[in-house]
Design a protein around this motif. Structure first.
Motif, short mmCIF file in Angstrom:
data_model
loop_
_atom_site.label_atom_id
_atom_site.label_comp_id
_atom_site.label_asym_id
_atom_site.label_seq_id
_atom_site.Cartn_x
_atom_site.Cartn_y
_atom_site.Cartn_z
N PRO A 16 0.89 -1.38 0.04
CA PRO A 16 -0.03 0.17 0.24
C PRO A 16 0.70 1.41 0.10
CG PRO A 16 0.10 -0.72 2.11
CD PRO A 16 0.78 -1.91 1.22
N ARG A 17 0.20 2.30 -0.17
CA ARG A 17 1.06 3.66 -0.18
C ARG A 17 -0.04 4.93 0.23
NH1 ARG A 17 -0.25 1.68 -5.27
NH2 ARG A 17 -1.80 2.87 -6.48
N PRO A 18 0.55 5.80 0.45
CA PRO A 18 -0.41 7.04 0.98
C PRO A 18 -1.06 7.47 -0.46
CG PRO A 18 1.93 7.37 1.75
CD PRO A 18 1.87 5.84 0.93
N SER A 19 -2.20 7.91 -0.33
CA SER A 19 -3.03 8.40 -1.53
C SER A 19 -2.33 9.53 -1.93
CB SER A 19 -4.56 8.50 -1.28
OG SER A 19 -4.62 9.53 -0.11
N ILE A 20 -2.74 9.76 -3.47
CA ILE A 20 -1.89 11.00 -4.06
C ILE A 20 -3.24 12.02 -4.41
CG2 ILE A 20 -0.02 10.02 -4.58
CD1 ILE A 20 -1.29 9.70 -7.54
N LYS A 21 -2.82 13.06 -4.67
CA LYS A 21 -3.76 14.26 -5.00
C LYS A 21 -3.13 15.15 -6.04
CE LYS A 21 -6.73 17.99 -3.14
NZ LYS A 21 -7.33 18.68 -2.01
N LEU A 22 -3.97 15.45 -7.15
CA LEU A 22 -3.41 16.41 -8.35
C LEU A 22 -3.95 17.92 -7.55
CD1 LEU A 22 -2.28 16.91 -10.82
CD2 LEU A 22 -4.47 16.37 -11.87
N SER A 23 -2.97 18.74 -7.71
CA SER A 23 -3.30 20.26 -7.31
C SER A 23 -2.64 21.24 -8.08
CB SER A 23 -2.92 20.50 -5.72
OG SER A 23 -1.63 20.10 -5.48
N GLY A 24 -3.36 22.41 -7.94
CA GLY A 24 -2.70 23.41 -8.89
C GLY A 24 -3.18 23.43 -10.28
N GLY A 25 -3.92 22.52 -10.53
CA GLY A 25 -4.49 22.62 -11.92
C GLY A 25 -4.61 21.00 -12.40
N ASN A 26 -4.88 20.83 -13.73
CA ASN A 26 -5.21 19.44 -14.21
C ASN A 26 -4.00 18.66 -14.57
OD1 ASN A 26 -4.75 20.43 -16.95
ND2 ASN A 26 -7.01 20.83 -17.04
N GLY A 27 -4.26 17.40 -15.48
CA GLY A 27 -3.18 16.75 -15.93
C GLY A 27 -2.37 17.56 -17.02
N PHE A 28 -3.14 18.12 -17.76
CA PHE A 28 -2.39 18.96 -18.70
C PHE A 28 -1.37 19.91 -17.98
CE2 PHE A 28 -6.34 17.91 -21.22
CZ PHE A 28 -5.83 17.09 -21.93
N ASP A 29 -1.97 20.51 -17.07
CA ASP A 29 -0.99 21.66 -16.63
C ASP A 29 0.17 21.16 -15.77
OD1 ASP A 29 -2.76 23.73 -16.90
OD2 ASP A 29 -4.24 23.20 -15.31
N PHE A 30 -0.01 19.70 -15.04
CA PHE A 30 1.00 18.95 -14.67
C PHE A 30 2.18 18.82 -15.68
CE2 PHE A 30 3.26 14.87 -14.06
CZ PHE A 30 3.58 15.07 -12.63
N TRP A 31 1.76 18.23 -16.92
CA TRP A 31 2.87 18.09 -18.02
C TRP A 31 3.56 19.52 -18.26
CZ3 TRP A 31 4.92 13.55 -18.23
CH2 TRP A 31 3.81 12.38 -17.77
N GLU A 32 2.89 20.51 -17.98
CA GLU A 32 3.38 21.77 -18.32
C GLU A 32 4.15 22.25 -17.34
OE1 GLU A 32 3.58 23.46 -21.45
OE2 GLU A 32 2.58 21.64 -22.21
N GLY A 33 4.14 21.60 -16.03
CA GLY A 33 4.84 22.17 -14.99
C GLY A 33 4.14 23.14 -14.04
N ARG A 34 3.01 23.26 -14.27
CA ARG A 34 1.98 24.23 -13.32
C ARG A 34 1.25 23.63 -12.44
NH1 ARG A 34 1.41 25.87 -18.81
NH2 ARG A 34 -0.67 24.90 -18.80
N ALA A 35 1.14 22.19 -12.28
CA ALA A 35 0.53 21.38 -11.25
C ALA A 35 1.36 20.39 -10.46
CB ALA A 35 -0.82 20.62 -11.64
N ASN A 36 0.97 19.90 -9.59
CA ASN A 36 1.79 18.86 -8.75
C ASN A 36 1.05 17.72 -8.22
OD1 ASN A 36 4.28 20.50 -8.34
ND2 ASN A 36 2.76 21.94 -7.51
#
Length: 309
Positions: free
Chosen positions: A58-78
């Motif tokens: 098992p692992r601690p659950s994760i959360k996407l914040s600061g934007g969506n998945g597209f933003d993530f790949w652009e370095g704007r979300a975490n």
């Protein structure tokens, strides 16, 4: 062109929906069990970007914040886990590893888990009815690659799954054709137009007008025009039908089949007869079985799928 697809389709699927216990809490569920015999008609490639990231089970659950998945790949979300640790680099490597696996497998479609911050497409949260920040990290990659996407939730609905399957079969069949003449376009359009009629009434009206204009012209269209119209048809096939339209056209298309081919199936009801979605799915499958015996043409499901063993 023969309305027949013989090769086994290849489906990618979120591993946790294929029975693998790879979720953050060590759980998983096999939703493909709802498909019955259909399960054996496909080649499956299960993947999990979170496990491939190296985060473990098992692992601690994760959360996407600061934007969506597209933003993530652009370095704007975490992506951070429940303990506040940044997992950006890990999830990037996991998502890319899964995408590379699916590309090597040459999948025809991917069945995703909705509500996941990694795999979700229209939701990245499972809390109440909140949407989160869709699409997720892996979901964004799949959208960018224009993958044919199916929500795993729809595997539990006989009618929804029937709708997705007939659309995917038609989608793949068209992709394997070379559309470079009015004759070929007309053949394709005559086969799939009835499926597109079952979309929301506002969907697909423009494509009908475009195809009519091309077919009534005295000259052949340009290669670019044929490519454009083919892509528009394929994009419409990615969209689910309206359930009421499925029921309505089931009867109309059965009457047409009965009149032209003399094929009769018991317990096919008119649209005004109340019955549940499971019964409607049984009606549709019953007609398909009879039509496939003759390699005939059923407008609701125009491409016969007979995968070789």
């Amino acid at each position: 062109m023969e309305n027949l697809l013989k090769r086994k389709l290849k489906l990618g699927i979120a591993a946790c929906q294929f029975g693998s216990k790879v979720r953050y809490n060590g759980k998983g569920i096999d939703l493909t069990q709802y498909l019955g015999r259909d399960r054996g008609q496909f080649i499956w490639t299960p993947v999990c970007p979170e496990v491939m990231s190296g985060m473990g089970v098992p692992r601690p659950s994760i959360k996407l914040s600061g934007g969506n998945g597209f933003d993530f790949w652009e370095g704007r979300a975490n992506i951070k886990n429940k303990e506040g640790q940044n997992r950006n680099e890990m999830i990037k490597k996991g998502a890319l590893a899964c995408l590379e696996t699916l590309e090597r497998a040459e999948i025809d479609a991917y069945i995703f888990m909705e509500g996941s911050p990694s795999c979700g497409v229209y939701r990245t949260s499972l809390k109440n009815q909140r949407l989160g920040n869709p699409p997720g990290v892996f979901g964004a990659l799949l959208l960018q690659k224009n993958v044919f996407l199916i929500s795993s939730i729809d595997l539990q609905s006989p009618v929804r799954w029937w709708d997705w399957k007939r659309r995917l079969v038609a989608f793949v069949w068209i992709k394997e054709q070379t559309v470079n003449s009015k004759e070929i376009l007309k053949d394709i359009w005559d086969k799939v137009k009835y499926v597109l009629y079952e979309l929301h009434e506002e969907e697909g009206t423009h494509i009908r007008d475009e195809v009519r204009e091309i077919l009534k012209s005295e000259e052949e269209a340009s290669p670019e025009t044929y490519e454009k119209i083919t892509l528009e048809i394929l994009n419409l096939l990615r969209k689910p039908a309206e359930l009421e339209n499925i029921k309505k056209h089931l009867w109309e298309n059965y009457v047409d089949l009965k009149k032209k081919n003399g094929i009769e199936v018991s317990e096919i009801y008119e649209p005004n007869i109340l019955r549940n979605m499971t019964h409607i799915a049984q009606e549709l499958l019953g007609i398909e079985i009879e039509v496939r015996k003759t390699n005939g043409f059923f407008r609701s499901s125009p491409i016969n799928y007979k995968p070789e063993r």
